[in-house]
Scaffold this motif. Structure first.
Motif, PDB file in Angstrom:
ATOM      1  N   MET A  27      22.068 -76.318  -2.932  1.00  0.00           N
ATOM      2  CA  MET A  27      22.454 -76.004  -4.302  1.00  0.00           C
ATOM      3  C   MET A  27      23.857 -76.532  -4.572  1.00  0.00           C
ATOM      4  O   MET A  27      24.692 -76.588  -3.691  1.00  0.00           O
ATOM      5  CB  MET A  27      22.413 -74.500  -4.542  1.00  0.00           C
ATOM      6  CG  MET A  27      21.003 -73.913  -4.534  1.00  0.00           C
ATOM      7  SD  MET A  27      20.982 -72.154  -4.944  1.00  0.00           S
ATOM      8  CE  MET A  27      21.633 -71.501  -3.401  1.00  0.00           C
ATOM      9  N   GLY A  28      24.099 -76.888  -5.841  1.00  0.00           N
ATOM     10  CA  GLY A  28      25.391 -77.434  -6.202  1.00  0.00           C
ATOM     11  C   GLY A  28      26.485 -76.397  -6.100  1.00  0.00           C
ATOM     12  O   GLY A  28      26.244 -75.188  -6.099  1.00  0.00           O
ATOM     13  N   GLU A  29      27.706 -76.893  -6.034  1.00  0.00           N
ATOM     14  CA  GLU A  29      28.835 -75.987  -5.864  1.00  0.00           C
ATOM     15  C   GLU A  29      29.348 -75.429  -7.180  1.00  0.00           C
ATOM     16  O   GLU A  29      30.156 -74.512  -7.186  1.00  0.00           O
ATOM     17  CB  GLU A  29      29.973 -76.719  -5.139  1.00  0.00           C
ATOM     18  CG  GLU A  29      29.618 -77.118  -3.704  1.00  0.00           C
ATOM     19  CD  GLU A  29      30.783 -77.782  -3.003  1.00  0.00           C
ATOM     20  OE1 GLU A  29      31.827 -77.961  -3.649  1.00  0.00           O
ATOM     21  OE2 GLU A  29      30.646 -78.130  -1.815  1.00  0.00           O
ATOM     22  N   HIS A  30      28.892 -76.000  -8.302  1.00  0.00           N
ATOM     23  CA  HIS A  30      29.459 -75.581  -9.577  1.00  0.00           C
ATOM     24  C   HIS A  30      28.365 -75.269 -10.585  1.00  0.00           C
ATOM     25  O   HIS A  30      28.517 -75.528 -11.771  1.00  0.00           O
ATOM     26  CB  HIS A  30      30.403 -76.659 -10.121  1.00  0.00           C
ATOM     27  CG  HIS A  30      31.508 -77.008  -9.182  1.00  0.00           C
ATOM     28  ND1 HIS A  30      32.564 -76.164  -8.927  1.00  0.00           N
ATOM     29  CD2 HIS A  30      31.702 -78.105  -8.405  1.00  0.00           C
ATOM     30  CE1 HIS A  30      33.383 -76.737  -8.044  1.00  0.00           C
ATOM     31  NE2 HIS A  30      32.884 -77.899  -7.703  1.00  0.00           N
ATOM     32  N   GLY A  31      27.249 -74.731 -10.142  1.00  0.00           N
ATOM     33  CA  GLY A  31      26.143 -74.438 -11.029  1.00  0.00           C
ATOM     34  C   GLY A  31      26.410 -73.219 -11.896  1.00  0.00           C
ATOM     35  O   GLY A  31      27.329 -72.444 -11.665  1.00  0.00           O
ATOM     36  N   GLY A  32      25.542 -73.086 -12.928  1.00  0.00           N
ATOM     37  CA  GLY A  32      25.662 -71.956 -13.824  1.00  0.00           C
ATOM     38  C   GLY A  32      25.516 -70.631 -13.113  1.00  0.00           C
ATOM     39  O   GLY A  32      26.139 -69.634 -13.505  1.00  0.00           O
ATOM     40  N   TRP A  33      24.735 -70.614 -12.038  1.00  0.00           N
ATOM     41  CA  TRP A  33      24.561 -69.351 -11.314  1.00  0.00           C
ATOM     42  C   TRP A  33      25.872 -68.899 -10.682  1.00  0.00           C
ATOM     43  O   TRP A  33      26.166 -67.703 -10.626  1.00  0.00           O
ATOM     44  CB  TRP A  33      23.462 -69.496 -10.245  1.00  0.00           C
ATOM     45  CG  TRP A  33      23.814 -70.386  -9.095  1.00  0.00           C
ATOM     46  CD1 TRP A  33      23.636 -71.733  -9.013  1.00  0.00           C
ATOM     47  CD2 TRP A  33      24.405 -69.989  -7.858  1.00  0.00           C
ATOM     48  NE1 TRP A  33      24.079 -72.216  -7.806  1.00  0.00           N
ATOM     49  CE2 TRP A  33      24.562 -71.159  -7.067  1.00  0.00           C
ATOM     50  CE3 TRP A  33      24.814 -68.772  -7.320  1.00  0.00           C
ATOM     51  CZ2 TRP A  33      25.105 -71.134  -5.784  1.00  0.00           C
ATOM     52  CZ3 TRP A  33      25.357 -68.748  -6.044  1.00  0.00           C
ATOM     53  CH2 TRP A  33      25.498 -69.925  -5.290  1.00  0.00           C
ATOM     54  N   GLN A  34      26.671 -69.874 -10.223  1.00  0.00           N
ATOM     55  CA  GLN A  34      27.949 -69.505  -9.618  1.00  0.00           C
ATOM     56  C   GLN A  34      28.951 -69.043 -10.669  1.00  0.00           C
ATOM     57  O   GLN A  34      29.702 -68.098 -10.448  1.00  0.00           O
ATOM     58  CB  GLN A  34      28.514 -70.676  -8.819  1.00  0.00           C
ATOM     59  CG  GLN A  34      27.779 -70.908  -7.497  1.00  0.00           C
ATOM     60  CD  GLN A  34      28.453 -71.961  -6.653  1.00  0.00           C
ATOM     61  OE1 GLN A  34      28.815 -73.022  -7.155  1.00  0.00           O
ATOM     62  NE2 GLN A  34      28.619 -71.674  -5.373  1.00  0.00           N
ATOM     63  N   ARG A  35      28.939 -69.711 -11.824  1.00  0.00           N
ATOM     64  CA  ARG A  35      29.810 -69.255 -12.915  1.00  0.00           C
ATOM     65  C   ARG A  35      29.459 -67.828 -13.311  1.00  0.00           C
ATOM     66  O   ARG A  35      30.323 -66.986 -13.542  1.00  0.00           O
ATOM     67  CB  ARG A  35      29.679 -70.162 -14.141  1.00  0.00           C
ATOM     68  CG  ARG A  35      30.298 -71.525 -14.024  1.00  0.00           C
ATOM     69  CD  ARG A  35      30.565 -72.126 -15.410  1.00  0.00           C
ATOM     70  NE  ARG A  35      29.391 -72.068 -16.276  1.00  0.00           N
ATOM     71  CZ  ARG A  35      28.416 -72.964 -16.291  1.00  0.00           C
ATOM     72  NH1 ARG A  35      28.460 -74.005 -15.463  1.00  0.00           N
ATOM     73  NH2 ARG A  35      27.399 -72.849 -17.129  1.00  0.00           N
ATOM     74  N   THR A  36      28.154 -67.566 -13.397  1.00  0.00           N
ATOM     75  CA  THR A  36      27.694 -66.244 -13.798  1.00  0.00           C
ATOM     76  C   THR A  36      28.125 -65.189 -12.788  1.00  0.00           C
ATOM     77  O   THR A  36      28.644 -64.119 -13.150  1.00  0.00           O
ATOM     78  CB  THR A  36      26.163 -66.235 -13.948  1.00  0.00           C
ATOM     79  OG1 THR A  36      25.777 -67.241 -14.876  1.00  0.00           O
ATOM     80  CG2 THR A  36      25.666 -64.876 -14.420  1.00  0.00           C
ATOM     81  N   ALA A  37      27.907 -65.481 -11.509  1.00  0.00           N
ATOM     82  CA  ALA A  37      28.292 -64.538 -10.459  1.00  0.00           C
ATOM     83  C   ALA A  37      29.798 -64.304 -10.454  1.00  0.00           C
ATOM     84  O   ALA A  37      30.269 -63.168 -10.305  1.00  0.00           O
ATOM     85  CB  ALA A  37      27.824 -65.047  -9.097  1.00  0.00           C
ATOM     86  N   ALA A  38      30.560 -65.377 -10.615  1.00  0.00           N
ATOM     87  CA  ALA A  38      32.015 -65.237 -10.629  1.00  0.00           C
ATOM     88  C   ALA A  38      32.459 -64.411 -11.834  1.00  0.00           C
ATOM     89  O   ALA A  38      33.326 -63.538 -11.723  1.00  0.00           O
ATOM     90  CB  ALA A  38      32.673 -66.612 -10.645  1.00  0.00           C
ATOM     91  N   GLY A  39      31.843 -64.674 -12.987  1.00  0.00           N
ATOM     92  CA  GLY A  39      32.208 -63.929 -14.186  1.00  0.00           C
ATOM     93  C   GLY A  39      31.917 -62.447 -14.072  1.00  0.00           C
ATOM     94  O   GLY A  39      32.616 -61.614 -14.642  1.00  0.00           O
ATOM     95  N   ALA A  40      30.868 -62.125 -13.303  1.00  0.00           N
ATOM     96  CA  ALA A  40      30.502 -60.722 -13.097  1.00  0.00           C
ATOM     97  C   ALA A  40      31.218 -60.101 -11.903  1.00  0.00           C
ATOM     98  O   ALA A  40      30.978 -58.939 -11.570  1.00  0.00           O
ATOM     99  CB  ALA A  40      28.995 -60.607 -12.913  1.00  0.00           C
ATOM    100  N   GLY A  41      32.073 -60.875 -11.231  1.00  0.00           N
ATOM    101  CA  GLY A  41      32.812 -60.366 -10.085  1.00  0.00           C
ATOM    102  C   GLY A  41      31.983 -60.249  -8.830  1.00  0.00           C
ATOM    103  O   GLY A  41      32.324 -59.469  -7.932  1.00  0.00           O
TER     104      GLY A  41
END
Length: 398
Positions: A1-15
């Motif tokens: 999986m990519g290092e900058h996918g939407g799933w990672q942004r989402t997880a980061a945004g949710a802490g």
């Protein structure tokens, strides 16, 4: 999986994104699993343990038997959209066109997701109050927007107006107002809501409101932002029936607002769930048309449950922020010598047989020290369950 996918942004945004890139379980899942494993009373997640009004449940059964089991219209069945419009007029004197200004959604959370994805571009700012419902951070990050906050501080959890003025800028695309507020149970006064409208006009921002606890206000009357002068044309109002009718698993919500905003949100929503809850939509229409006494009694019963748990928490030695609405009460564990609420909540099942949620789960990492000793408990449970929880918590004060 990519290092900058939407799933990672989402997880980061949710802490939920760890430094090593792994995804942590939400605190709600962790605490619910702990309750199941230990037999503790789960006052962590906000779902009732009693069914809603029999008329609403029977309407769903009847709809299933009558064949309402296929895709409903994309914007929702006409009768539910009409019932939502009638509700807004009945309770708030808001004239809403059921054909162009109402959208049925898969709960208020899908409406929120569709609104944020529809109305912001990468780099825009979305302003919320903090602490915030955990979905906000994840959805704002998924949209590529910047999450700005105005703090709500113990014990009254009301925003400082000067801080709010400074926080809204030309970069603010959405002011997201959760009122009544989760997780604190605060209700914002008219002056605060009028200031939000003023700042939205001054900075050409859109107001999105999350009002799912609108009928569970205890000692005042709910004020929808859309009902204030100058607000309607730039306000999208989100609500749902899950909290009001104790049907959180049905996931039937709605958005109301000017046709252009509702159309924009519909454009995105149709590619999320498309439609949902065919037999539950007529049931929700039935609920919205229940007599006034149902809504009065629902608030009064929840207030009585709040008072049962509040009494138990006080007896255990917790200072409280007594909520004005909703499902939750916030207690300060520092009076018991606790400085880390997250650790305390993990130990609480063995200490007292009860599960709560640390307020630090609802704030950004750099703000956690400000809320480090605060715990949220749900009181949307049977009275007997709350009385047993109060008895168990009393051991902490001995």
């Amino acid at each position: 999986m990519g290092e900058h996918g939407g799933w990672q942004r989402t997880a980061a945004g949710a802490g939920l994104l760890s430094a090593d890139g792994s995804i942590a379980a939400t605190i709600f899942a962790e605490m619910s699993a702990l309750a199941t494993r230990t037999g503790a009373i789960n006052l962590g997640q906000g779902f009732p343990d009693e069914d809603g009004p029999v008329e609403v449940l029977e309407a769903a059964r009847e709809a299933i038997s009558d064949g309402a089991n296929q895709y409903p219209p994309g914007r929702g069945i006409p009768d539910l959209r009409l019932a939502v419009a009638e509700h807004q007029k009945r309770f708030y004197d808001l004239a809403v066109d059921p054909d162009t200004e109402v959208l049925v959604t898969a709960g208020a959370t899908e409406g929120l997701a569709a609104a944020i994805l529809a109305l912001v571009d990468g780099g825009d700012e979305v302003l919320t109050f903090e602490p915030f419902y955990d979905a906000y951070g994840g959805l704002i990050a998924l949209a590529g927007a910047e999450h700005r906050t105005v703090q709500l501080r113990w014990p009254d959890f009301q925003p400082d107006h000067d801080e709010l003025r400074r926080a809204v800028t030309d970069n603010t695309r959405i002011i997201l107002v959760n009122n009544p507020h989760n997780p604190t149970g605060a209700v914002f006064d008219r002056a605060t809501l009028e200031l939000v409208v003023e700042l939205a006009h001054r900075n050409d921002a859109i107001i999105v409101t999350d009002e799912v606890y609108e009928h569970l206000v205890f000692d005042s009357t709910h004020i929808p932002v859309a009902s204030l002068p100058g607000a309607w044309e730039r306000t999208l109002t989100l609500s749902s029936g899950g909290k009001t009718f104790s049907t959180t698993g049905w996931k039937v919500g709605w958005a109301t607002g000017p046709a252009a905003l509702v159309t924009a949100v519909t454009t995105v929503k149709q590619f999320l769930t498309y439609v949902n809850g065919a037999p539950f939509q007529p049931a929700m229409a039935t609920g919205l048309r229940l007599p006034d006494r149902f809504f009065r009694n629902a608030a009064a019963e929840m207030q009585a449950k709040r008072d049962i748990l509040a009494e138990g928490l006080r007896a255990a030695g917790f200072p409280l922020s007594l909520p004005q609405a909703g499902y939750f009460i916030v207690a300060d564990a520092s009076a018991l010598g606790i400085e880390d609420a997250a650790d305390f909540c993990r130990r609480l099942p063995s200490l007292a047989g009860v599960v709560g949620i640390p307020i630090t789960a609802f704030v950004h990492a750099d703000r956690r020290p400000d809320y480090r000793s605060l715990v949220r408990f749900a009181f949307c449970k049977k009275r007997a369950v709350l009385q047993e929880a109060a008895t168990r918590l009393a051991v902490l004060g001995r």
